[in-house]
Write a protein that holds these residues in place. Structure first.
Motif, PDB file in Angstrom:
ATOM      1  N   ASN A 243     -26.361   8.184 -39.181  1.00  0.00           N
ATOM      2  CA  ASN A 243     -25.708   8.706 -37.985  1.00  0.00           C
ATOM      3  C   ASN A 243     -24.357   9.336 -38.313  1.00  0.00           C
ATOM      4  OD1 ASN A 243     -27.722   7.864 -36.158  1.00  0.00           O
ATOM      5  ND2 ASN A 243     -26.873   5.796 -36.094  1.00  0.00           N
ATOM      6  N   ASP A 244     -23.862  10.136 -37.381  1.00  0.00           N
ATOM      7  CA  ASP A 244     -22.508  10.698 -37.450  1.00  0.00           C
ATOM      8  C   ASP A 244     -22.262  11.466 -38.743  1.00  0.00           C
ATOM      9  OD1 ASP A 244     -21.270   9.440 -34.954  1.00  0.00           O
ATOM     10  OD2 ASP A 244     -22.008   7.674 -36.009  1.00  0.00           O
ATOM     11  N   MET A 245     -23.116  12.434 -39.003  1.00  0.00           N
ATOM     12  CA  MET A 245     -22.937  13.202 -40.228  1.00  0.00           C
ATOM     13  C   MET A 245     -23.506  14.609 -40.075  1.00  0.00           C
ATOM     14  SD  MET A 245     -25.849  11.943 -42.967  1.00  0.00           S
ATOM     15  CE  MET A 245     -25.416  13.313 -44.061  1.00  0.00           C
ATOM     16  N   VAL A 246     -23.070  15.471 -40.984  1.00  0.00           N
ATOM     17  CA  VAL A 246     -23.633  16.806 -41.129  1.00  0.00           C
ATOM     18  C   VAL A 246     -24.603  16.765 -42.298  1.00  0.00           C
ATOM     19  CG1 VAL A 246     -23.134  19.236 -41.567  1.00  0.00           C
ATOM     20  CG2 VAL A 246     -21.496  17.836 -40.289  1.00  0.00           C
ATOM     21  N   GLY A 247     -25.783  17.320 -42.106  1.00  0.00           N
ATOM     22  CA  GLY A 247     -26.774  17.363 -43.173  1.00  0.00           C
ATOM     23  C   GLY A 247     -26.790  18.716 -43.856  1.00  0.00           C
ATOM     24  N   GLY A 248     -27.984  19.305 -43.962  1.00  0.00           N
ATOM     25  CA  GLY A 248     -28.118  20.575 -44.652  1.00  0.00           C
ATOM     26  C   GLY A 248     -27.387  21.706 -43.949  1.00  0.00           C
ATOM     27  N   PHE A 303     -25.329  27.897 -40.333  1.00  0.00           N
ATOM     28  CA  PHE A 303     -26.177  26.998 -39.542  1.00  0.00           C
ATOM     29  C   PHE A 303     -26.145  25.634 -40.205  1.00  0.00           C
ATOM     30  CE2 PHE A 303     -30.202  24.746 -39.138  1.00  0.00           C
ATOM     31  CZ  PHE A 303     -30.441  24.770 -37.773  1.00  0.00           C
ATOM     32  N   CYS A 304     -26.178  24.582 -39.399  1.00  0.00           N
ATOM     33  CA  CYS A 304     -26.327  23.254 -39.987  1.00  0.00           C
ATOM     34  C   CYS A 304     -27.018  22.312 -39.018  1.00  0.00           C
ATOM     35  CB  CYS A 304     -24.987  22.681 -40.437  1.00  0.00           C
ATOM     36  SG  CYS A 304     -23.885  22.253 -39.097  1.00  0.00           S
ATOM     37  N   GLU A 305     -27.493  21.225 -39.576  1.00  0.00           N
ATOM     38  CA  GLU A 305     -28.102  20.132 -38.826  1.00  0.00           C
ATOM     39  C   GLU A 305     -27.114  18.970 -38.806  1.00  0.00           C
ATOM     40  OE1 GLU A 305     -31.533  19.685 -41.356  1.00  0.00           O
ATOM     41  OE2 GLU A 305     -30.435  18.491 -42.828  1.00  0.00           O
ATOM     42  N   ALA A 306     -27.191  18.133 -37.785  1.00  0.00           N
ATOM     43  CA  ALA A 306     -26.237  17.030 -37.676  1.00  0.00           C
ATOM     44  C   ALA A 306     -26.830  15.914 -36.831  1.00  0.00           C
ATOM     45  CB  ALA A 306     -24.921  17.509 -37.062  1.00  0.00           C
ATOM     46  N   THR A 307     -26.152  14.774 -36.849  1.00  0.00           N
ATOM     47  CA  THR A 307     -26.507  13.663 -35.970  1.00  0.00           C
ATOM     48  C   THR A 307     -25.285  13.219 -35.186  1.00  0.00           C
ATOM     49  OG1 THR A 307     -26.105  12.103 -37.789  1.00  0.00           O
ATOM     50  CG2 THR A 307     -28.388  12.754 -37.383  1.00  0.00           C
ATOM     51  N   GLU A 308     -25.529  12.839 -33.940  1.00  0.00           N
ATOM     52  CA  GLU A 308     -24.554  12.213 -33.035  1.00  0.00           C
ATOM     53  C   GLU A 308     -23.426  13.133 -32.583  1.00  0.00           C
ATOM     54  OE1 GLU A 308     -26.061   9.531 -32.256  1.00  0.00           O
ATOM     55  OE2 GLU A 308     -27.286   9.633 -34.061  1.00  0.00           O
ATOM     56  N   ILE A 309     -23.579  14.432 -32.726  1.00  0.00           N
ATOM     57  CA  ILE A 309     -22.645  15.330 -32.043  1.00  0.00           C
ATOM     58  C   ILE A 309     -22.858  15.199 -30.534  1.00  0.00           C
ATOM     59  CG2 ILE A 309     -22.031  17.745 -31.634  1.00  0.00           C
ATOM     60  CD1 ILE A 309     -21.034  16.841 -34.309  1.00  0.00           C
ATOM     61  N   TYR A 310     -24.125  15.082 -30.147  1.00  0.00           N
ATOM     62  CA  TYR A 310     -24.496  14.887 -28.748  1.00  0.00           C
ATOM     63  C   TYR A 310     -25.291  13.595 -28.613  1.00  0.00           C
ATOM     64  CZ  TYR A 310     -23.619  19.926 -28.897  1.00  0.00           C
ATOM     65  OH  TYR A 310     -23.056  21.158 -29.106  1.00  0.00           O
ATOM     66  N   SER A 311     -25.353  13.099 -27.396  1.00  0.00           N
ATOM     67  CA  SER A 311     -26.166  11.919 -27.120  1.00  0.00           C
ATOM     68  C   SER A 311     -26.553  11.915 -25.652  1.00  0.00           C
ATOM     69  CB  SER A 311     -25.401  10.635 -27.457  1.00  0.00           C
ATOM     70  OG  SER A 311     -26.102   9.500 -26.979  1.00  0.00           O
ATOM     71  N   GLY A 312     -27.839  12.061 -25.387  1.00  0.00           N
ATOM     72  CA  GLY A 312     -28.297  11.982 -24.013  1.00  0.00           C
ATOM     73  C   GLY A 312     -28.021  10.621 -23.404  1.00  0.00           C
TER      74      GLY A 312
END
Length: 318
Positions: A243-248, A303-312
């Motif tokens: 969680n809470d990271m930038v990937g590729g 462009f990048c992928e990420a987790t936890e920038i948003y959360s429904g």
């Protein structure tokens, strides 16, 4: 399925010319005030657009896809192809909050011409704070990271919180926070696409045994600071691992080829998901990735992928 994932056009010029110098501790503390003011305006536009999206959801509109129109595309966007979606996102970015209602009704009419007469905005979730408080909230993380860099350069072990000086932050957090923080702030100015689960592109490519293509580590989001503080532990992965990271990350010049790569292998990317029974959701997210890449290519962004920038779940919508 525990990740709140997202797909982002990334304004590399903004990162290099404005955000990285700021978090490195250069210039004045108010150097981002113009960007913060712009972010406040866009957040108000987003908030109003999502009130319309949630109102449509409450109206139980069959033609509305919640994973597209609410917890998917930024704002409230309806469109038949990626170019039309990118057009709508750019129109929202140029629309102040008091102009959102007309644009949202136009989008609802694209879904079903009867919808503008059936849907009202969901205003039950409260209101945004005033501009000053909202600006402090949107910029808090990037101001903390700036304090970490200044403290580290001065040889201190902790740095004071910019809004609550009695609270201290460990300066060695810097290497774990920079890339995510810069993306978090940049996404206030150009929102990304929301998703949920194992849907990020580098994961889909790996599951399909396909080349990663132009996806690389997100070094562009922290390179000058890493060069200055090489002994820190820097979070820099080619894919998402928590969680809470930038990937590729894809550099701007490689975005069109990346879009073509994913499009050419769409069936192969869906096949592993089909084996596990979630091919429709996988296909939907490949469409969202394609839309985000389309906007990135149009704007000359990365462009990048990420987790936890948003959360429904927490109500942090795009």
């Amino acid at each position: 399925m525990g990740y709140d994932t997202s797909f982002h056009p990334v304004d590399l010029r903004l990162v290099e010319e404005r955000l990285l110098p700021f978090v490195a501790g250069h210039g004045d503390d108010d150097a981002l005030d113009d960007l913060i003011a712009r972010a406040v305006g866009i957040r108000r536009t987003r908030f109003r657009a999502k009130q319309w999206a949630l109102g449509a959801l409450e109206a139980k509109v069959d033609a509305l896809e919640s994973d597209v129109h609410v917890w998917g595309r930024p704002f409230l966007v309806a469109g038949d192809d990626p170019e039309q979606v990118a057009d709508a996102v750019q129109r929202y970015l140029a629309t102040p909050a008091d102009g959102v209602d007309a644009l949202a009704r136009e989008m609802l009419a694209r879904v079903d011409p009867a919808l503008p007469g059936r849907v009202t905005p969901d205003e039950g979730g409260g209101a945004l704070p005033g501009d000053a408080e909202l600006g402090r909230s949107l910029s808090w993380r990037i101001r903390v990271v700036r304090a970490l860099a200044i403290g580290l350069r001065a040889g201190r072990e902790t740095a004071p919180d910019p809004d609550s000086p009695s609270q201290r932050h460990e300066v060695d957090m810097l290497g774990r926070e920079v890339a995510f923080t810069l993306l978090d702030f940049a996404s206030e100015l150009t929102p990304g696409w929301m998703s949920r689960g194992l849907t990020w592109p580098t994961h889909l490519l790996a599951q399909a045994d396909l080349p990663r293509g132009a996806f690389i580590r997100p070094a562009a989001l922290h390179r000058p600071l890493r060069e200055e503080f090489p002994d820190l532990e820097w979070l820099e992965e080619e894919t998402i691992i928590h969680n809470d990271m930038v990937g590729g990350y894809v550099p701007p010049e490689a975005v069109p080829a990346t879009r073509a790569h994913l499009t050419a292998h769409r069936d192969a990317l869906i096949a592993p998901a089909a084996n596990d029974g979630w091919e429709e959701y996988c296909a939907l997210n490949l469409t969202k990735i394609d839309e985000a890449l389309t906007l990135a290519a149009r704007l000359g962004f990365g462009f990048c992928e990420a987790t936890e920038i948003y959360s429904g779940f927490s109500g942090t919508l795009n």
